[in-house]
Design a protein around this motif. Sequence first.
Motif, short mmCIF file in Angstrom:
data_model
loop_
_atom_site.label_atom_id
_atom_site.label_comp_id
_atom_site.label_asym_id
_atom_site.label_seq_id
_atom_site.Cartn_x
_atom_site.Cartn_y
_atom_site.Cartn_z
N PHE A 3 -22.41 -36.25 43.76
CA PHE A 3 -22.26 -36.13 42.31
C PHE A 3 -23.24 -35.08 41.81
CE2 PHE A 3 -23.34 -37.19 37.92
CZ PHE A 3 -22.07 -37.28 37.36
N THR A 4 -22.73 -34.08 41.12
CA THR A 4 -23.56 -33.02 40.55
C THR A 4 -24.13 -33.49 39.22
OG1 THR A 4 -22.18 -31.33 41.58
CG2 THR A 4 -23.61 -30.63 39.78
N PRO A 5 -25.46 -33.43 39.03
CA PRO A 5 -26.06 -33.89 37.76
C PRO A 5 -25.42 -33.22 36.55
CG PRO A 5 -27.76 -33.41 39.37
CD PRO A 5 -26.47 -32.92 39.96
N GLU A 6 -25.24 -34.00 35.50
CA GLU A 6 -24.57 -33.49 34.31
C GLU A 6 -25.44 -33.62 33.07
OE1 GLU A 6 -19.94 -34.39 35.60
OE2 GLU A 6 -20.85 -35.53 33.97
N HIS A 7 -25.17 -32.76 32.13
CA HIS A 7 -25.84 -32.73 30.83
C HIS A 7 -24.81 -33.16 29.79
CE1 HIS A 7 -28.69 -30.21 28.04
NE2 HIS A 7 -28.51 -31.43 27.61
N VAL A 8 -25.09 -34.23 29.08
CA VAL A 8 -24.19 -34.71 28.03
C VAL A 8 -24.82 -34.37 26.68
CG1 VAL A 8 -22.99 -36.69 27.05
CG2 VAL A 8 -23.35 -36.55 29.54
N VAL A 9 -24.30 -33.34 26.06
CA VAL A 9 -24.81 -32.89 24.77
C VAL A 9 -23.90 -33.43 23.69
CG1 VAL A 9 -25.44 -30.89 23.36
CG2 VAL A 9 -25.68 -30.79 25.86
N ARG A 46 -36.65 -35.99 39.51
CA ARG A 46 -36.75 -37.45 39.57
C ARG A 46 -38.14 -37.81 40.06
NH1 ARG A 46 -34.05 -39.80 43.50
NH2 ARG A 46 -34.70 -41.84 42.73
N ASN A 47 -38.80 -38.68 39.31
CA ASN A 47 -40.08 -39.27 39.72
C ASN A 47 -41.23 -38.28 39.84
OD1 ASN A 47 -38.85 -41.83 39.91
ND2 ASN A 47 -38.14 -41.37 41.97
N ARG A 48 -41.12 -37.15 39.20
CA ARG A 48 -42.28 -36.26 39.10
C ARG A 48 -42.17 -35.45 37.82
NH1 ARG A 48 -41.50 -30.93 40.36
NH2 ARG A 48 -39.59 -30.38 41.47
N PHE A 49 -43.32 -34.98 37.33
CA PHE A 49 -43.38 -34.29 36.05
C PHE A 49 -42.59 -32.99 36.09
CE2 PHE A 49 -45.26 -31.39 32.98
CZ PHE A 49 -45.28 -32.17 31.83
N ASN A 50 -41.88 -32.72 34.99
CA ASN A 50 -41.14 -31.48 34.85
C ASN A 50 -40.79 -31.31 33.38
OD1 ASN A 50 -39.63 -29.15 35.45
ND2 ASN A 50 -38.77 -30.06 37.31
N LEU A 51 -40.13 -30.23 33.06
CA LEU A 51 -39.67 -30.05 31.68
C LEU A 51 -38.80 -31.26 31.29
CD1 LEU A 51 -39.31 -28.29 29.12
CD2 LEU A 51 -37.27 -27.33 30.23
N ALA A 52 -37.90 -31.64 32.17
CA ALA A 52 -37.07 -32.84 31.97
C ALA A 52 -37.10 -33.65 33.26
CB ALA A 52 -35.64 -32.46 31.62
N GLN A 53 -37.19 -34.96 33.12
CA GLN A 53 -37.25 -35.80 34.31
C GLN A 53 -36.70 -37.18 34.00
OE1 GLN A 53 -41.86 -36.08 33.95
NE2 GLN A 53 -41.28 -37.83 35.22
N VAL A 54 -36.30 -37.88 35.06
CA VAL A 54 -35.94 -39.29 34.99
C VAL A 54 -36.76 -40.00 36.04
CG1 VAL A 54 -34.13 -41.01 35.36
CG2 VAL A 54 -33.61 -38.90 34.13
N PRO A 200 -22.22 -29.30 33.56
CA PRO A 200 -23.22 -29.27 34.62
C PRO A 200 -24.63 -29.13 34.04
CG PRO A 200 -21.37 -27.87 35.19
CD PRO A 200 -21.18 -28.27 33.76
N LEU A 201 -25.59 -29.82 34.63
CA LEU A 201 -26.99 -29.72 34.20
C LEU A 201 -27.58 -28.44 34.75
CD1 LEU A 201 -29.33 -31.21 32.75
CD2 LEU A 201 -29.89 -32.24 34.95
N THR A 202 -28.04 -27.57 33.85
CA THR A 202 -28.58 -26.27 34.26
C THR A 202 -29.93 -26.03 33.60
OG1 THR A 202 -27.55 -25.05 32.42
CG2 THR A 202 -26.23 -25.33 34.43
N ASN A 203 -30.69 -25.11 34.18
CA ASN A 203 -31.96 -24.73 33.56
C ASN A 203 -31.74 -24.16 32.16
OD1 ASN A 203 -33.61 -25.46 35.74
ND2 ASN A 203 -33.32 -23.49 36.75
N PHE A 204 -30.71 -23.31 32.02
CA PHE A 204 -30.44 -22.71 30.72
C PHE A 204 -30.10 -23.78 29.68
CE2 PHE A 204 -27.33 -21.00 27.66
CZ PHE A 204 -28.11 -20.02 27.07
N GLY A 205 -29.29 -24.77 30.07
CA GLY A 205 -28.93 -25.82 29.14
C GLY A 205 -30.12 -26.65 28.72
N LEU A 206 -31.04 -26.93 29.67
CA LEU A 206 -32.24 -27.70 29.33
C LEU A 206 -33.15 -26.92 28.38
CD1 LEU A 206 -33.09 -29.21 32.83
CD2 LEU A 206 -32.38 -30.48 30.79
N ILE A 207 -33.34 -25.64 28.68
CA ILE A 207 -34.19 -24.82 27.81
C ILE A 207 -33.59 -24.73 26.41
CG2 ILE A 207 -35.06 -22.47 27.42
CD1 ILE A 207 -35.26 -22.21 30.49
N ARG A 208 -32.30 -24.53 26.34
CA ARG A 208 -31.63 -24.44 25.03
C ARG A 208 -31.80 -25.74 24.25
NH1 ARG A 208 -25.44 -22.98 25.24
NH2 ARG A 208 -25.44 -25.01 26.32
N SER A 209 -31.69 -26.89 24.93
CA SER A 209 -31.84 -28.18 24.25
C SER A 209 -33.27 -28.38 23.77
CB SER A 209 -31.44 -29.31 25.19
OG SER A 209 -30.06 -29.29 25.43
#
Length: 251
Positions: A3-9, A46-54, A200-209
């Motif tokens: 399963f490819t990680p997804e971004h739900v905006v 996952r389980n470590r610090f980042n711009l976005a993490q779970v 799809p969850l992308t670096n660009f999508g995270l930065i934009r959010s």
Amino acid sequence: MTFTPEHVVGYTKHTRRGDIKHAFRYSVDYVMIDPTATAKPTLFSRNRFNLAQVSDRDHGGPPKLGRGLQWAQEAFQSAGLSTENLNILLLTQPKIMGYVFNPVSFWLAYEGSDLRAVIAEVTNTFGERHSYLCANKDFTPITPLCQISAEKIFHVSPFQGVAGTYQFTFDITQQRVSIRIAYKNKTQGVIATLIGDRTPLTNFGLIRSVIRRPIGALRTITLIYWQALWLKAKGATFHPRPKPPKQEVSS
């Protein structure tokens, strides 16, 4: 199944029913992930610090003491659903720069393309959590036409009592997430919705959010308190916080 990680905006909307009317809508960012997979893209972890993490410890059990997927598997098994052929996904708001507050996250149990059960993991602003297991009889597939009821036994809003029922509706396609939770207590209640497109969850999508909503989940909890002030000003009845239920999961 990979399963490819997804971004739900998308957005969440709350509409209060009863003698005091109130409604609000605000945009949100969720991620949908396989909680066992290696995290990607590079700005998500996952389980470590980042711009976005779970973090596993934020889900499956008490806040900050969670056991992640293992807890969800045990909860489904306890309800009578075999996890042997299940693919379990987690739909949640990610931590942004180390901070998170999730009013509700969802463990989605799939068998092939069929959604068999959902755990709605509810967290209040007092640091307490209770989860509602949503499933049809005999775990037949959950479709958009299914309305799954659960007794409310957990304190969430101080302006709603701990009584009445929830009615959950899940309409999750490959393109979109649409979840409706209707709470009813006699003539009072709230309708809450979460609607968003799956990409799809992308670096660009995270930065934009993060640019669009720079304080992430801190914004969520700020808005919760802001709406509480509005309700207080409108004269809504305040309900003292009762003790949370002893069981972690109900249905």
